[in-house]
Design a protein around this motif. Structure first.
Motif, PDB file in Angstrom:
ATOM      1  N   SER A  15     -12.886 -37.670 -36.969  1.00 58.93           N
ATOM      2  CA  SER A  15     -12.156 -36.851 -35.993  1.00 58.93           C
ATOM      3  C   SER A  15     -10.813 -36.390 -36.549  1.00 58.93           C
ATOM      4  CB  SER A  15     -11.941 -37.654 -34.709  1.00 58.93           C
ATOM      5  OG  SER A  15     -11.425 -38.932 -35.019  1.00 58.93           O
ATOM      6  N   ARG A  16     -10.337 -37.088 -37.597  1.00 61.77           N
ATOM      7  CA  ARG A  16      -9.037 -36.744 -38.204  1.00 61.77           C
ATOM      8  C   ARG A  16      -8.967 -37.358 -39.600  1.00 61.77           C
ATOM      9  NH1 ARG A  16      -5.617 -41.405 -36.555  1.00 61.77           N
ATOM     10  NH2 ARG A  16      -6.978 -42.677 -35.260  1.00 61.77           N
ATOM     11  N   ILE A  18      -8.834 -38.458 -43.493  1.00 62.77           N
ATOM     12  CA  ILE A  18      -9.704 -38.309 -44.668  1.00 62.77           C
ATOM     13  C   ILE A  18     -11.129 -37.943 -44.250  1.00 62.77           C
ATOM     14  CG2 ILE A  18     -10.794 -39.640 -46.532  1.00 62.77           C
ATOM     15  CD1 ILE A  18      -8.082 -41.175 -46.807  1.00 62.77           C
ATOM     16  N   ILE A  38     -13.827 -43.116 -32.482  1.00 60.66           N
ATOM     17  CA  ILE A  38     -13.799 -44.222 -31.521  1.00 60.66           C
ATOM     18  C   ILE A  38     -13.152 -43.842 -30.199  1.00 60.66           C
ATOM     19  CG2 ILE A  38     -11.742 -45.223 -32.669  1.00 60.66           C
ATOM     20  CD1 ILE A  38     -14.225 -47.536 -31.219  1.00 60.66           C
ATOM     21  N   GLY A  39     -11.984 -43.173 -30.261  1.00 65.30           N
ATOM     22  CA  GLY A  39     -11.282 -43.032 -28.997  1.00 65.30           C
ATOM     23  C   GLY A  39     -10.869 -41.631 -28.625  1.00 65.30           C
ATOM     24  N   ASP A  40     -10.298 -40.935 -29.601  1.00 67.60           N
ATOM     25  CA  ASP A  40      -9.626 -39.701 -29.258  1.00 67.60           C
ATOM     26  C   ASP A  40     -10.594 -38.525 -29.129  1.00 67.60           C
ATOM     27  OD1 ASP A  40      -8.017 -37.483 -29.045  1.00 67.60           O
ATOM     28  OD2 ASP A  40      -6.431 -38.353 -30.264  1.00 67.60           O
ATOM     29  N   ASP A  64     -18.412 -47.053 -31.727  1.00 68.71           N
ATOM     30  CA  ASP A  64     -17.660 -48.060 -32.474  1.00 68.71           C
ATOM     31  C   ASP A  64     -18.551 -48.592 -33.598  1.00 68.71           C
ATOM     32  OD1 ASP A  64     -16.280 -50.235 -33.417  1.00 68.71           O
ATOM     33  OD2 ASP A  64     -15.892 -51.119 -31.446  1.00 68.71           O
ATOM     34  N   VAL A  65     -18.146 -48.337 -34.851  1.00 61.80           N
ATOM     35  CA  VAL A  65     -18.997 -48.747 -35.983  1.00 61.80           C
ATOM     36  C   VAL A  65     -19.157 -50.261 -36.079  1.00 61.80           C
ATOM     37  CG1 VAL A  65     -18.592 -46.715 -37.442  1.00 61.80           C
ATOM     38  CG2 VAL A  65     -17.057 -48.684 -37.632  1.00 61.80           C
ATOM     39  N   ASN A  91     -16.386 -44.139 -43.711  1.00 64.73           N
ATOM     40  CA  ASN A  91     -14.956 -43.848 -43.856  1.00 64.73           C
ATOM     41  C   ASN A  91     -14.101 -44.527 -42.784  1.00 64.73           C
ATOM     42  OD1 ASN A  91     -12.509 -41.937 -44.491  1.00 64.73           O
ATOM     43  ND2 ASN A  91     -12.964 -41.636 -42.323  1.00 64.73           N
ATOM     44  N   TYR A 156      -7.050 -56.442 -44.694  1.00 65.99           N
ATOM     45  CA  TYR A 156      -7.508 -55.115 -45.164  1.00 65.99           C
ATOM     46  C   TYR A 156      -8.025 -55.197 -46.607  1.00 65.99           C
ATOM     47  CZ  TYR A 156      -6.968 -50.007 -45.991  1.00 65.99           C
ATOM     48  OH  TYR A 156      -7.152 -48.668 -46.279  1.00 65.99           O
ATOM     49  N   LYS A 160     -11.724 -54.307 -47.927  1.00 69.49           N
ATOM     50  CA  LYS A 160     -11.926 -53.240 -48.919  1.00 69.49           C
ATOM     51  C   LYS A 160     -12.546 -53.774 -50.206  1.00 69.49           C
ATOM     52  CE  LYS A 160     -10.457 -49.760 -46.461  1.00 69.49           C
ATOM     53  NZ  LYS A 160     -11.439 -48.765 -45.979  1.00 69.49           N
ATOM     54  N   GLY A 187      -5.559 -44.133 -53.156  1.00 67.91           N
ATOM     55  CA  GLY A 187      -4.252 -44.783 -53.251  1.00 67.91           C
ATOM     56  C   GLY A 187      -3.483 -44.533 -51.971  1.00 67.91           C
ATOM     57  N   ILE A 189      -2.437 -41.897 -49.367  1.00 68.60           N
ATOM     58  CA  ILE A 189      -2.827 -40.544 -48.940  1.00 68.60           C
ATOM     59  C   ILE A 189      -2.099 -40.214 -47.627  1.00 68.60           C
ATOM     60  CG2 ILE A 189      -4.798 -39.024 -48.411  1.00 68.60           C
ATOM     61  CD1 ILE A 189      -4.934 -40.347 -51.244  1.00 68.60           C
ATOM     62  N   THR A 191      -1.829 -39.357 -44.239  1.00 79.83           N
ATOM     63  CA  THR A 191      -2.627 -39.284 -42.997  1.00 79.83           C
ATOM     64  C   THR A 191      -1.858 -40.025 -41.905  1.00 79.83           C
ATOM     65  OG1 THR A 191      -3.779 -41.388 -43.303  1.00 79.83           O
ATOM     66  CG2 THR A 191      -4.813 -39.458 -44.317  1.00 79.83           C
TER      67      THR A 191
HETATM   68  P1  NAP Z   1      -6.917 -42.426 -39.873  1.00 78.13           P
HETATM   69  O1  NAP Z   1      -6.163 -41.145 -40.047  1.00 78.13           O
HETATM   70  O2  NAP Z   1      -6.261 -43.567 -39.163  1.00 78.13           O
HETATM   71  O3  NAP Z   1      -8.346 -42.102 -39.208  1.00 78.13           O
HETATM   72  C1  NAP Z   1      -9.223 -43.152 -38.951  1.00 78.13           C
HETATM   73  C2  NAP Z   1     -10.529 -42.598 -38.419  1.00 78.13           C
HETATM   74  O4  NAP Z   1     -11.423 -43.699 -38.181  1.00 78.13           O
HETATM   75  C3  NAP Z   1     -10.382 -41.868 -37.099  1.00 78.13           C
HETATM   76  O5  NAP Z   1     -11.317 -40.811 -37.055  1.00 78.13           O
HETATM   77  C4  NAP Z   1     -10.779 -42.937 -36.068  1.00 78.13           C
HETATM   78  O6  NAP Z   1     -11.301 -42.382 -34.859  1.00 78.13           O
HETATM   79  C5  NAP Z   1     -11.876 -43.653 -36.823  1.00 78.13           C
HETATM   80  N1  NAP Z   1     -12.136 -45.016 -36.362  1.00 78.13           N
HETATM   81  C6  NAP Z   1     -11.263 -46.052 -36.296  1.00 78.13           C
HETATM   82  N2  NAP Z   1     -11.883 -47.153 -35.832  1.00 78.13           N
HETATM   83  C7  NAP Z   1     -13.182 -46.797 -35.610  1.00 78.13           C
HETATM   84  C8  NAP Z   1     -14.313 -47.496 -35.124  1.00 78.13           C
HETATM   85  N3  NAP Z   1     -14.250 -48.781 -34.769  1.00 78.13           N
HETATM   86  N4  NAP Z   1     -15.492 -46.823 -35.006  1.00 78.13           N
HETATM   87  C9  NAP Z   1     -15.574 -45.521 -35.342  1.00 78.13           C
HETATM   88  N5  NAP Z   1     -14.536 -44.804 -35.817  1.00 78.13           N
HETATM   89  C10 NAP Z   1     -13.353 -45.443 -35.945  1.00 78.13           C
HETATM   90  O7  NAP Z   1      -7.313 -43.038 -41.300  1.00 78.13           O
HETATM   91  P2  NAP Z   1      -7.327 -42.363 -42.759  1.00 78.13           P
HETATM   92  O8  NAP Z   1      -6.001 -42.564 -43.380  1.00 78.13           O
HETATM   93  O9  NAP Z   1      -7.939 -41.014 -42.698  1.00 78.13           O
HETATM   94  O10 NAP Z   1      -8.307 -43.384 -43.498  1.00 78.13           O
HETATM   95  C11 NAP Z   1      -9.696 -43.147 -43.630  1.00 78.13           C
HETATM   96  C12 NAP Z   1     -10.291 -44.224 -44.536  1.00 78.13           C
HETATM   97  O11 NAP Z   1      -9.619 -44.207 -45.802  1.00 78.13           O
HETATM   98  C13 NAP Z   1     -10.097 -45.639 -43.992  1.00 78.13           C
HETATM   99  O12 NAP Z   1     -11.224 -46.430 -44.309  1.00 78.13           O
HETATM  100  C14 NAP Z   1      -8.904 -46.149 -44.762  1.00 78.13           C
HETATM  101  O13 NAP Z   1      -8.883 -47.547 -44.857  1.00 78.13           O
HETATM  102  C15 NAP Z   1      -9.138 -45.495 -46.109  1.00 78.13           C
HETATM  103  N6  NAP Z   1      -7.926 -45.387 -46.927  1.00 78.13           N
HETATM  104  C16 NAP Z   1      -6.867 -44.655 -46.512  1.00 78.13           C
HETATM  105  C17 NAP Z   1      -5.735 -44.587 -47.311  1.00 78.13           C
HETATM  106  C18 NAP Z   1      -4.534 -43.771 -46.925  1.00 78.13           C
HETATM  107  O14 NAP Z   1      -3.536 -43.806 -47.670  1.00 78.13           O
HETATM  108  N7  NAP Z   1      -4.548 -43.032 -45.827  1.00 78.13           N
HETATM  109  C19 NAP Z   1      -5.692 -45.278 -48.524  1.00 78.13           C
HETATM  110  C20 NAP Z   1      -6.795 -46.031 -48.917  1.00 78.13           C
HETATM  111  C21 NAP Z   1      -7.912 -46.072 -48.112  1.00 78.13           C
HETATM  112  P3  NAP Z   1     -10.327 -41.910 -33.630  1.00 78.13           P
HETATM  113  O15 NAP Z   1      -9.657 -40.625 -34.064  1.00 78.13           O
HETATM  114  O16 NAP Z   1     -11.245 -41.707 -32.502  1.00 78.13           O
HETATM  115  O17 NAP Z   1      -9.327 -43.027 -33.445  1.00 78.13           O
END
Ligand code: NAP
Length: 248
Positions: A15-16, A18, A38-40, A64-65, A91, A156, A160, A187, A189, A191
């Protein structure tokens, strides 16, 4: 190159952030997209609209995954609705940071259950489908924290690192069926996830990146597209860091 026309991808947490960037990239290359959030509902509705505007079939599902039965039922529904699934991107992820000294058991359990068990739930749900079709791509979003650890992220980092072990195991199990499983280790990112960090911690993290700037969601989406493509057919069990050199 990297053509996905006629293919369907399931992307969790799109939904948002990565996940959304991966969905948009895949859709631009012709893939149909089923995504989970999940929520939004507002974000999800916007994403669905933007994807559909690209001329492909796209649908967002609230699920919810970490709930095995819900994940399995939804994957079955998606297969029935889209016909066939070719790509799974795990993801969806959350953080609940804190030093081990103060980390609550519930924060450990929650992060493991969404990030690691969610990846298991979704992978198990498409496993037989991919086996029967004798093709498939599994792309798991890990983190460099899963490779190197990080103070304040024991939960976390465990999830991971577990995803990397799961990726390699599934890669070995399914290689003879022409199904690949790979992980991406992003690394830092830009978001919502990293925006939620205190300003000082964010600056300190960026200072450790040899390239001296945060990565963009498109950097991860480009790598996911490559791994999803026919061109990456001989790559499996790999972990690709996309981190500007941060974990080098
Ligand atoms: P984000 O902006 O917080 O987005 C998280 C996404 O996951 C949202 O779409 C959220 O849905 C969904 N979500 C959360 N809990 C869920 C659940 N229980 N069931 C289904 N969907 C769920 O995160 P992001 O930064 O894009 O990160 C994406 C992935 O990359 C994650 O696995 C994160 O650990 C990994 N990552 C990110 C970074 C970074 O720097 N950002 C670095 C390394 C790894 P809603 O919108 O409905 O809440």
């Amino acid at each position: 190159m990297f053509e996905l026309t006629g293919k369907t991808a399931i992307i969790t947490g799109a939904s948002r952030g990565i996940g959304k960037a991966i969905a948009m990239k895949f859709a631009q290359q012709g893939a149909n997209i089923a995504f989970m959030h999940i929520g939004d509902g507002e974000n999800a509705a916007r994403t669905e609209k933007e994807l559909t505007a690209l001329g492909i079939k796209a649908k967002g599902y609230e699920c919810d995954v970490s709930d095995f039965d819900a994940a399995k039922a939804l994957v079955d529904e998606i297969i029935a609705e889209f016909g066939e699934v070719h790509i799974l991107v795990n993801n969806a992820g959350i953080i609940r940071d804190g030093l081990m000294l103060s980390m609550k058991e519930s924060d450990f359990d929650k992060v493991i259950s969404v990030n690691l068990k969610g990846t298991f739930n979704m992978t198990k749900s498409v496993y037989q489908h991919f086996m029967k079709k004798r093709r498939g791509r599994i792309i798991n979003i890990s983190s460099i924290v899963g490779l190197n650890g990080n103070a304040g992220q024991a939960n976390y980092a465990s999830a991971k690192a577990g995803i990397i072990g799961m990726t390699k195991s599934v890669a070995k199990e399914l290689a003879s069926r022409n199904v690949t499983a790979n992980a991406i280790a992003p690394g830092f990112i830009a978001t919502d996830m990293t925006a939620s960090m205190p300003e000082k911690a964010r600056e300190a993290a960026i200072a450790t990146i040899p390239m001296k700037h945060a990565g963009q969601v498109e950097d991860i989406a480009n790598t996911a597209l490559f791994l999803a493509s026919d061109e990456a057919g001989y790559i499996t069990g790999e972990v690709i860091r996309v981190d500007g050199g941060m974990a080098m």
